[in-house]
Design a protein around this motif. Structure first.
Motif, short mmCIF file in Angstrom:
data_model
loop_
_atom_site.label_atom_id
_atom_site.label_comp_id
_atom_site.label_asym_id
_atom_site.label_seq_id
_atom_site.Cartn_x
_atom_site.Cartn_y
_atom_site.Cartn_z
N GLY A 99 0.83 -1.16 0.06
CA GLY A 99 -0.06 -0.02 -0.03
C GLY A 99 0.76 1.09 -0.17
N LYS A 100 2.26 1.10 -0.26
CA LYS A 100 2.92 2.32 -0.14
C LYS A 100 3.29 2.88 -1.52
CE LYS A 100 6.27 0.94 3.63
NZ LYS A 100 7.64 0.75 3.68
N TYR A 101 3.28 4.41 -1.60
CA TYR A 101 3.62 4.96 -2.72
C TYR A 101 4.89 5.50 -2.90
CZ TYR A 101 -1.20 6.01 -4.17
OH TYR A 101 -2.49 6.11 -4.35
N TYR A 102 5.70 5.25 -4.13
CA TYR A 102 7.02 5.68 -4.21
C TYR A 102 7.16 6.61 -5.38
CZ TYR A 102 7.62 1.29 -1.61
OH TYR A 102 7.52 0.34 -0.60
N ASN A 103 8.10 7.69 -5.01
CA ASN A 103 8.27 8.50 -6.33
C ASN A 103 9.81 8.17 -6.82
OD1 ASN A 103 9.05 10.73 -7.89
ND2 ASN A 103 8.63 12.27 -6.33
#
Length: 99
Positions: A36-40
């Motif tokens: 469920g994590k976002y990564y840039n």
């Protein structure tokens, strides 16, 4: 798959399934469905992500990044290894040894 203790230039790396990647301007962002994590990924990270769509040696990723950017080999190796090691720790990529 055996657990890799330290990523090296000879390892093969590839994307793991379960990530949704989108272009946001000049950068790539990713959502990992499992955690469920976002990564840039940024610009260069996004380019590396595209390079590892199929298994590729870390050394080849370095070569391709060096041809696109004005960076010395030592710095490029350090940055690529750091980025891919972080991606591996987050379970976003698979790493294997070359046969």
């Amino acid at each position: 798959m055996t657990r890799v203790k330290q990523l090296s230039m000879n390892h093969l790396v590839t994307q793991r399934e379960g990530n949704i990647v989108s272009d946001m301007g000049n950068e790539k962002v990713m959502l990992n469905i499992e955690n469920g994590k976002y990564y840039n990924l940024g610009t260069t990270g996004g380019e590396m992500w595209e390079l590892i769509a199929a298994p590729i040696a870390v050394s080849e990723v370095v070569t391709k990044i060096m041809t696109k950017y004005d960076v010395n080999k030592e710095q490029c190796e350090e940055e690529v290894l750091s980025f891919l090691a972080h991606m591996y720790e987050e379970k976003l990529v698979q790493v294997t040894t070359q046969k």
